[in-house]
Write an enzyme that holds these catalytic residues in place. Structure first.
Site, PDB file in Angstrom:
ATOM      1  N   GLY A 144       0.835  -1.215   0.000  1.00 41.85           N
ATOM      2  CA  GLY A 144       0.000   0.000   0.000  1.00 41.85           C
ATOM      3  C   GLY A 144       0.860   1.251   0.000  1.00 41.85           C
ATOM      4  O   GLY A 144       1.595   1.514   0.957  1.00 41.85           O
ATOM      5  N   ASP A 191     -13.574   9.265  12.196  1.00 42.13           N
ATOM      6  CA  ASP A 191     -13.296   8.178  11.251  1.00 42.13           C
ATOM      7  C   ASP A 191     -14.501   7.260  11.060  1.00 42.13           C
ATOM      8  O   ASP A 191     -14.701   6.701   9.987  1.00 42.13           O
ATOM      9  CB  ASP A 191     -12.121   7.313  11.754  1.00 42.13           C
ATOM     10  CG  ASP A 191     -10.750   7.936  11.456  1.00 42.13           C
ATOM     11  OD1 ASP A 191     -10.713   9.110  11.037  1.00 42.13           O
ATOM     12  OD2 ASP A 191      -9.736   7.249  11.665  1.00 42.13           O
ATOM     13  N   HIS A 205      11.111  37.695   4.744  1.00 41.99           N
ATOM     14  CA  HIS A 205      12.224  37.254   3.901  1.00 41.99           C
ATOM     15  C   HIS A 205      13.477  37.019   4.733  1.00 41.99           C
ATOM     16  O   HIS A 205      13.766  37.837   5.605  1.00 41.99           O
ATOM     17  CB  HIS A 205      12.521  38.324   2.850  1.00 41.99           C
ATOM     18  CG  HIS A 205      13.725  37.994   2.019  1.00 41.99           C
ATOM     19  ND1 HIS A 205      13.681  37.075   0.996  1.00 41.99           N
ATOM     20  CD2 HIS A 205      15.009  38.436   2.088  1.00 41.99           C
ATOM     21  CE1 HIS A 205      14.888  36.979   0.450  1.00 41.99           C
ATOM     22  NE2 HIS A 205      15.709  37.786   1.100  1.00 41.99           N
TER      23      HIS A 205
HETATM   24  P1  FAD Z   1      -9.805   7.253  17.008  1.00 42.52           P
HETATM   25  O1  FAD Z   1      -8.614   8.119  17.168  1.00 42.52           O
HETATM   26  O2  FAD Z   1      -9.629   5.960  16.289  1.00 42.52           O
HETATM   27  O3  FAD Z   1     -10.349   6.994  18.462  1.00 42.52           O
HETATM   28  C1  FAD Z   1     -11.396   6.123  18.728  1.00 42.52           C
HETATM   29  C2  FAD Z   1     -11.241   5.609  20.140  1.00 42.52           C
HETATM   30  O4  FAD Z   1     -12.452   4.951  20.494  1.00 42.52           O
HETATM   31  C3  FAD Z   1     -10.152   4.576  20.322  1.00 42.52           C
HETATM   32  O5  FAD Z   1      -9.247   4.981  21.320  1.00 42.52           O
HETATM   33  C4  FAD Z   1     -10.875   3.300  20.721  1.00 42.52           C
HETATM   34  O6  FAD Z   1     -10.163   2.541  21.695  1.00 42.52           O
HETATM   35  C5  FAD Z   1     -12.152   3.857  21.330  1.00 42.52           C
HETATM   36  N1  FAD Z   1     -13.302   2.941  21.281  1.00 42.52           N
HETATM   37  C6  FAD Z   1     -13.767   2.257  20.219  1.00 42.52           C
HETATM   38  N2  FAD Z   1     -14.900   1.589  20.551  1.00 42.52           N
HETATM   39  C7  FAD Z   1     -15.143   1.861  21.857  1.00 42.52           C
HETATM   40  C8  FAD Z   1     -16.163   1.489  22.758  1.00 42.52           C
HETATM   41  N3  FAD Z   1     -17.191   0.724  22.388  1.00 42.52           N
HETATM   42  N4  FAD Z   1     -16.090   1.948  24.030  1.00 42.52           N
HETATM   43  C9  FAD Z   1     -15.060   2.748  24.425  1.00 42.52           C
HETATM   44  N5  FAD Z   1     -14.072   3.155  23.606  1.00 42.52           N
HETATM   45  C10 FAD Z   1     -14.114   2.723  22.328  1.00 42.52           C
HETATM   46  N6  FAD Z   1      -4.298  11.756  11.009  1.00 42.52           N
HETATM   47  C11 FAD Z   1      -3.840  13.021  10.891  1.00 42.52           C
HETATM   48  O7  FAD Z   1      -4.643  13.956  10.797  1.00 42.52           O
HETATM   49  N7  FAD Z   1      -2.503  13.295  10.889  1.00 42.52           N
HETATM   50  C12 FAD Z   1      -1.577  12.318  10.989  1.00 42.52           C
HETATM   51  O8  FAD Z   1      -0.382  12.581  10.974  1.00 42.52           O
HETATM   52  C13 FAD Z   1      -2.035  10.975  11.102  1.00 42.52           C
HETATM   53  N8  FAD Z   1      -1.149   9.966  11.215  1.00 42.52           N
HETATM   54  C14 FAD Z   1      -1.611   8.683  11.363  1.00 42.52           C
HETATM   55  C15 FAD Z   1      -0.674   7.657  11.461  1.00 42.52           C
HETATM   56  C16 FAD Z   1      -1.103   6.351  11.609  1.00 42.52           C
HETATM   57  C17 FAD Z   1      -0.072   5.251  11.734  1.00 42.52           C
HETATM   58  C18 FAD Z   1      -2.493   6.070  11.686  1.00 42.52           C
HETATM   59  C19 FAD Z   1      -2.977   4.657  11.894  1.00 42.52           C
HETATM   60  C20 FAD Z   1      -3.430   7.068  11.572  1.00 42.52           C
HETATM   61  C21 FAD Z   1      -2.995   8.398  11.408  1.00 42.52           C
HETATM   62  N9  FAD Z   1      -3.891   9.452  11.264  1.00 42.52           N
HETATM   63  C22 FAD Z   1      -3.428  10.734  11.116  1.00 42.52           C
HETATM   64  C23 FAD Z   1      -5.338   9.230  11.280  1.00 42.52           C
HETATM   65  C24 FAD Z   1      -5.909   9.570  12.676  1.00 42.52           C
HETATM   66  O9  FAD Z   1      -5.273   8.780  13.639  1.00 42.52           O
HETATM   67  C25 FAD Z   1      -7.413   9.345  12.717  1.00 42.52           C
HETATM   68  O10 FAD Z   1      -8.029  10.035  11.644  1.00 42.52           O
HETATM   69  C26 FAD Z   1      -7.986   9.854  14.022  1.00 42.52           C
HETATM   70  O11 FAD Z   1      -7.389   9.205  15.117  1.00 42.52           O
HETATM   71  C27 FAD Z   1      -9.499   9.645  14.066  1.00 42.52           C
HETATM   72  O12 FAD Z   1      -9.990  10.109  15.277  1.00 42.52           O
HETATM   73  P2  FAD Z   1     -11.316   9.522  15.932  1.00 42.52           P
HETATM   74  O13 FAD Z   1     -11.504  10.305  17.188  1.00 42.52           O
HETATM   75  O14 FAD Z   1     -12.405   9.507  14.939  1.00 42.52           O
HETATM   76  O15 FAD Z   1     -10.997   8.002  16.269  1.00 42.52           O
HETATM   77  P1  NAI Z   2      -4.558   4.788   2.261  1.00 38.30           P
HETATM   78  O1  NAI Z   2      -5.965   4.677   1.853  1.00 38.30           O
HETATM   79  O2  NAI Z   2      -3.919   6.119   2.366  1.00 38.30           O
HETATM   80  O3  NAI Z   2      -3.632   3.935   1.264  1.00 38.30           O
HETATM   81  C1  NAI Z   2      -3.836   2.570   1.046  1.00 38.30           C
HETATM   82  C2  NAI Z   2      -3.150   2.186  -0.243  1.00 38.30           C
HETATM   83  O4  NAI Z   2      -3.173   0.777  -0.371  1.00 38.30           O
HETATM   84  C3  NAI Z   2      -3.816   2.751  -1.495  1.00 38.30           C
HETATM   85  O5  NAI Z   2      -2.846   3.350  -2.292  1.00 38.30           O
HETATM   86  C4  NAI Z   2      -4.441   1.523  -2.150  1.00 38.30           C
HETATM   87  O6  NAI Z   2      -4.519   1.638  -3.548  1.00 38.30           O
HETATM   88  C5  NAI Z   2      -3.472   0.437  -1.724  1.00 38.30           C
HETATM   89  N1  NAI Z   2      -4.014  -0.921  -1.736  1.00 38.30           N
HETATM   90  C6  NAI Z   2      -5.238  -1.327  -1.368  1.00 38.30           C
HETATM   91  N2  NAI Z   2      -5.347  -2.658  -1.479  1.00 38.30           N
HETATM   92  C7  NAI Z   2      -4.145  -3.121  -1.915  1.00 38.30           C
HETATM   93  C8  NAI Z   2      -3.621  -4.404  -2.202  1.00 38.30           C
HETATM   94  N3  NAI Z   2      -4.336  -5.518  -2.054  1.00 38.30           N
HETATM   95  N4  NAI Z   2      -2.338  -4.507  -2.637  1.00 38.30           N
HETATM   96  C9  NAI Z   2      -1.588  -3.376  -2.793  1.00 38.30           C
HETATM   97  N5  NAI Z   2      -2.041  -2.134  -2.523  1.00 38.30           N
HETATM   98  C10 NAI Z   2      -3.293  -2.007  -2.074  1.00 38.30           C
HETATM   99  O7  NAI Z   2      -4.474   3.989   3.640  1.00 38.30           O
HETATM  100  P2  NAI Z   2      -3.356   3.922   4.757  1.00 38.30           P
HETATM  101  O8  NAI Z   2      -2.041   4.363   4.236  1.00 38.30           O
HETATM  102  O9  NAI Z   2      -3.485   2.563   5.339  1.00 38.30           O
HETATM  103  O10 NAI Z   2      -3.852   5.003   5.812  1.00 38.30           O
HETATM  104  C11 NAI Z   2      -5.149   4.868   6.433  1.00 38.30           C
HETATM  105  C12 NAI Z   2      -5.681   6.206   6.808  1.00 38.30           C
HETATM  106  O11 NAI Z   2      -4.907   6.795   7.841  1.00 38.30           O
HETATM  107  C13 NAI Z   2      -5.672   7.155   5.644  1.00 38.30           C
HETATM  108  O12 NAI Z   2      -7.018   7.379   5.261  1.00 38.30           O
HETATM  109  C14 NAI Z   2      -5.064   8.413   6.140  1.00 38.30           C
HETATM  110  O13 NAI Z   2      -5.949   9.495   6.009  1.00 38.30           O
HETATM  111  C15 NAI Z   2      -4.782   8.180   7.618  1.00 38.30           C
HETATM  112  N6  NAI Z   2      -3.408   8.602   7.866  1.00 38.30           N
HETATM  113  C16 NAI Z   2      -3.111   9.925   7.780  1.00 38.30           C
HETATM  114  C17 NAI Z   2      -1.832  10.360   7.937  1.00 38.30           C
HETATM  115  C18 NAI Z   2      -1.531  11.799   7.799  1.00 38.30           C
HETATM  116  O14 NAI Z   2      -2.453  12.601   7.790  1.00 38.30           O
HETATM  117  N7  NAI Z   2      -0.267  12.193   7.693  1.00 38.30           N
HETATM  118  C19 NAI Z   2      -0.727   9.434   8.234  1.00 38.30           C
HETATM  119  C20 NAI Z   2      -1.146   8.064   8.249  1.00 38.30           C
HETATM  120  C21 NAI Z   2      -2.440   7.685   8.099  1.00 38.30           C
END
Ligand code: FAD
Ligand code: NAI
Length: 470
Positions: free
Chosen positions: A184, A317, A449
Site C-alpha cells: 500500500g 473516522d 524574507h
Molecule cells: P480514534 O482516534 O480511532 O479513536 C477512537 C477511540 O475509540 C479509540 O481509542 C478506541 O479505543 C475507542 N473505542 C472504540 N470503541 C469503543 C467502545 N465501544 N467503548 C469505548 N471506547 C471505544 N491523522 C492526521 O490527521 N494526521 C496524521 O499525521 C495521522 N497519522 C496517522 C498515522 C497512523 C499510523 C495512523 C494509523 C493514523 C494516522 N492518522 C493521522 C489518522 C488519525 O489517527 C485518525 O483520523 C484519528 O485518530 C481519528 O480520530 P477519531 O476520534 O475519529 O478516532
Molecule cells: P490509504 O488509503 O492512504 O492507502 C492505502 C493504499 O493501499 C492505497 O494506495 C491503495 O490503492 C493500496 N491498496 C489497497 N489494497 C491493496 C492491495 N491488495 N495490494 C496493494 N495495494 C493495495 O491507507 P493507509 O495508508 O493505510 O492510511 C489509512 C488512513 O490513515 C488514511 O485514510 C489516512 O488518512 C490516515 N493517515 C493519515 C496520515 C496523515 O495525515 N499524515 C498518516 C497516516 C495515516
C-alpha cells in the site's frame, strides 16, 4: 434526568476528546468512555504522534548520515540506538495522553474507563476492562459515537504484528529490518516506509494502483515517487499481493499484476500491511439500538452529525470521509455546538491533508484532475523551491508550490505543495480559502524574507503570470 449526563462520548480519540472538552466549556455535564486504557485514540497512541516522533528522529539520523557533510559537519562514528529512539517516542505519547487526561479534569469531564455499549438512546452500558468487574449503566440525554477506525485486513495475509505488521507493529519494531515490504503506497506506507528506509532497511512498496498517494494531485504524486526512489525506496506498482507465508527466515509474499499475468514471489524480513482503515463499531450495539450504517460499515449521519436515532450522534473516522485527526476534531466541535443550540458547519473543501515524509506533501481543495473533470476553467501558479532563497540556505530545494485559481474570479480552488515544511506552509492557503480569498490576496500579503512561505506568495503571483523570482 437529574443524575443523568447531558452527553456521553464513546471513544477518547481526537474527535471524542475534543468534543468532550467543547461540551465541558459549554457547561454540558459530560462523560467520555474509552476502553484503551489511555485517552487520545488511534492518533495519539498508535497513529499521528508516535509516527511523527519516529519520522523526526529518523530524519535527524538520515541528515547526519547523508547531509551534514555538505554543511562541513563531519559526523564520524555515527550509530543508532533504536531503544533510545523508541523510548523517546513512547515518552512523547505518554506525556501527551496524560495531558489529555488533565484536560478532561480541567473541563469537568468524567473519564470512564471501559467499553461503552449503547443499550438504547439515552443509555450506555460500561464494561470495565477487568474480567468479572461489574458493569454499570449510565443515563444521558445525548450519545456521541467517536469510536474511530481500525486496520483494514489484507486478503490472504494474516497480520501477526511480529513478521507481518500493521502500522501499530511498524511503530514498535525492536530492530531495523534488513528488508521491509510495504503493501500500500498510501500515507501510512510512505511515512513508515520512510522511517525504516532512513534507519537502514531496504524498502519495497507494492501498490495496487499505477501511482502512489491516491487522491493527491497527479503531479505531486509523480514527483513524490521520484524523490522517494532517489532516497532508495523501490516501487512495484499495478501489483497486488495475494498471499503470504511466514517462516523463521522471513516472509514470502505472492504478488501478481493487477492486469493479470504471471504470479511472482518476493521475500522480506518484515511486511507492513497498510491498505487503508475501516470504521470501528464492534461492541457498540448499533444493531440493537437501531443505528443505521452504510454498506461499508460507516455510521450514517445528517449535516448535524445526528444518526437516524434521535439523541445519538457520530463523528470522526467512524462516519467516513477523510480519516484525519483534525477533521474528526472539527466535526466533534460542530456537533457539540449544534447540540448546545449554537450553529456551525465544516467546509470539507478546506481540510488540509499532509504526508509527513521528507520532503513533505500538503494539499487542500481541488486537484487539477478534479477541476478538469468538473469542467472548471482555472489558472495554475507554480513556484519551485530551487528558486526560494531560504530553501537554498537550508539545502532543501526539492519540490514546488502549486496554486490553482479560478480563471474568472481568481478564487483559490486548491493548493498542492511538495517540499520542506509543506505541512505548515499550506496553512496560509487554508486560511485564504476559508475567507474566500483569491491568488491576488495571497500575493499581496507581505511575507517575511528569507522564508519558505515566499514560495507560496510567488506561486500565487505566478497564477496571474507575474512571479518575481522566476
Ligand atoms: P480514534 O482516534 O480511532 O479513536 C477512537 C477511540 O475509540 C479509540 O481509542 C478506541 O479505543 C475507542 N473505542 C472504540 N470503541 C469503543 C467502545 N465501544 N467503548 C469505548 N471506547 C471505544 N491523522 C492526521 O490527521 N494526521 C496524521 O499525521 C495521522 N497519522 C496517522 C498515522 C497512523 C499510523 C495512523 C494509523 C493514523 C494516522 N492518522 C493521522 C489518522 C488519525 O489517527 C485518525 O483520523 C484519528 O485518530 C481519528 O480520530 P477519531 O476520534 O475519529 O478516532
Ligand atoms: P490509504 O488509503 O492512504 O492507502 C492505502 C493504499 O493501499 C492505497 O494506495 C491503495 O490503492 C493500496 N491498496 C489497497 N489494497 C491493496 C492491495 N491488495 N495490494 C496493494 N495495494 C493495495 O491507507 P493507509 O495508508 O493505510 O492510511 C489509512 C488512513 O490513515 C488514511 O485514510 C489516512 O488518512 C490516515 N493517515 C493519515 C496520515 C496523515 O495525515 N499524515 C498518516 C497516516 C495515516
Amino acid at each position: 434526568m437529574s443524575d443523568a449526563y447531558d452527553l456521553i462520548v464513546i471513544g477518547g480519540g481526537p474527535g471524542g476528546y475534543v468534543a468532550a472538552i467543547r461540551a465541558g466549556q459549554l457547561g454540558l455535564k459530560t462523560a467520555i468512555v474509552e476502553k484503551r486504557g489511555a485517552l487520545g485514540g488511534t492518533c495519539l497512541n498508535v497513529g499521528c504522534i508516535p509516527s511523527k516522533a519516529l519520522l523526526q528522529s529518523s530524519h535527524h539520523y538520515h541528515m547526519a548520515a547523508t547531509e551534514f557533510e555538505h554543511h562541513g559537519i563531519i559526523a564520524k562514528g555515527l550509530s543508532l540506538d533504536l531503544k533510545v529512539m523508541m523510548g523517546r517516542k513512547d515518552k512523547v505519547v505518554s506525556d501527551l495522553t496524560q495531558g489529555v487526561e488533565f484536560l478532561m479534569k480541567k473541563n469537568k469531564v468524567d473519564y470512564v474507563i471501559g467499553e461503552g455499549t449503547i443499550k438504547a438512546a439515552g443509555e450506555v452500558v460500561i464494561t470495565p476492562p477487568k474480567k468479572g468487574a461489574k458493569k454499570q449503566t449510565l443515563k444521558t440525554d445525548n450519545i456521541l459515537i467517536a469510536t474511530g477506525s481500525d486496520v483494514a485486513p489484507l486478503p490472504g495475509v494474516k497480520i501477526d504484528e511480529k513478521q507481518i505488521v500493521s502500522s501499530t507493529g511498524a511503530l514498535d519494531l525492536k530492530t531495523v529490518p534488513k528488508t521491509l515490504c510495504v503493501v500500500g503506497a498510501g500515507v501510512i506506507g510512505l511515512e513508515l516506509g520512510s522511517v525504516w528506509r532512513r534507519l537502514g532497511a531496504k524498502v519495497t512498496v507494492v501498490e495496487f494502483l499505477d501511482h502512489i498517494l491516491p487522491g493527491m494531485d497527479a503531479e505531486i504524486s509523480k514527483q513524490m515517487q521520484r524523490t522517494l526512489k532517489k532516497q532508495g525506496i523501490e516501487f512495484k506498482l499495478s501489483t497486488k499481493v495475494t498471499g503470504a507465508k511466514t517462516a523463521k527466515a522471513g516472509v514470502t509474499l505472492t504478488t501478481e499484476p493487477v492486469a493479470g499475468g504471471k504470479k511472482e514471489t518476493m521475500k522480506a524480513e518484515i511486511v507492513l500491511a497498510a491498505i487503508g482503515r475501516l470504521p470501528f463499531t464492534n461492541g457498540l450495539g448499533l444493531d440493537k439500538a437501531g443505528v443505521e450504517m452504510d454498506d461499508r460499515g460507516f455510521v450514517k449521519v445528517d449535516e448535524d452529525f445526528q444518526t437516524n436515532v434521535e439523541g445519538i450522534f457520530a463523528i470522526g473516522d467512524v462516519i467516513g470521509g477523510a480519516m484525519l485527526a483534525h477533521k474528526a476534531e472539527d466535526e466533534g466541535v460542530v456537533c457539540v455546538e449544534v447540540m448546545a443550540g449554537q450553529s456551525g458547519h465544516i467546509d470539507y473543501d478546506s481540510i488540509p491533508g499532509i504526508v509527513y515524509t521528507w520532503p513533505e506533501v500538503a494539499s487542500v481543495g481541488k486537484t487539477e484532475e478534479q477541476l478538469k473533470d468538473a469542467g472548471v476553467k482555472y489558472n495554475v501558479g507554480k513556484f519551485p523551491f530551487t528558486a526560494n532563497s531560504r530553501a537554498r540556505c537550508n539545502a532543501d530545494t526539492d519540490g514546488f508550490v502549486k496554486i490553482l485559481a479560478d480563471a474568472a474570479t481568481d478564487a483559490v480552488l486548491g493548493c498542492h505543495i511538495i517540499g520542506p515544511e509543506a505541512g505548515d506552509l499550506i496553512q496560509e492557503v487554508v486560511v485564504a480559502m476559508e475567507l474566500s480569498g483569491s491568488a491576488e490576496d495571497i500575493a499581496r500579503i507581505c511575507h517575511g524574507h528569507p522564508g519558505l512561505s515566499e514560495a507560496v506568495k510567488e506561486a500565487a503571483l505566478a497564477a496571474n503570470g507575474r512571479a518575481f523570482h522566476m
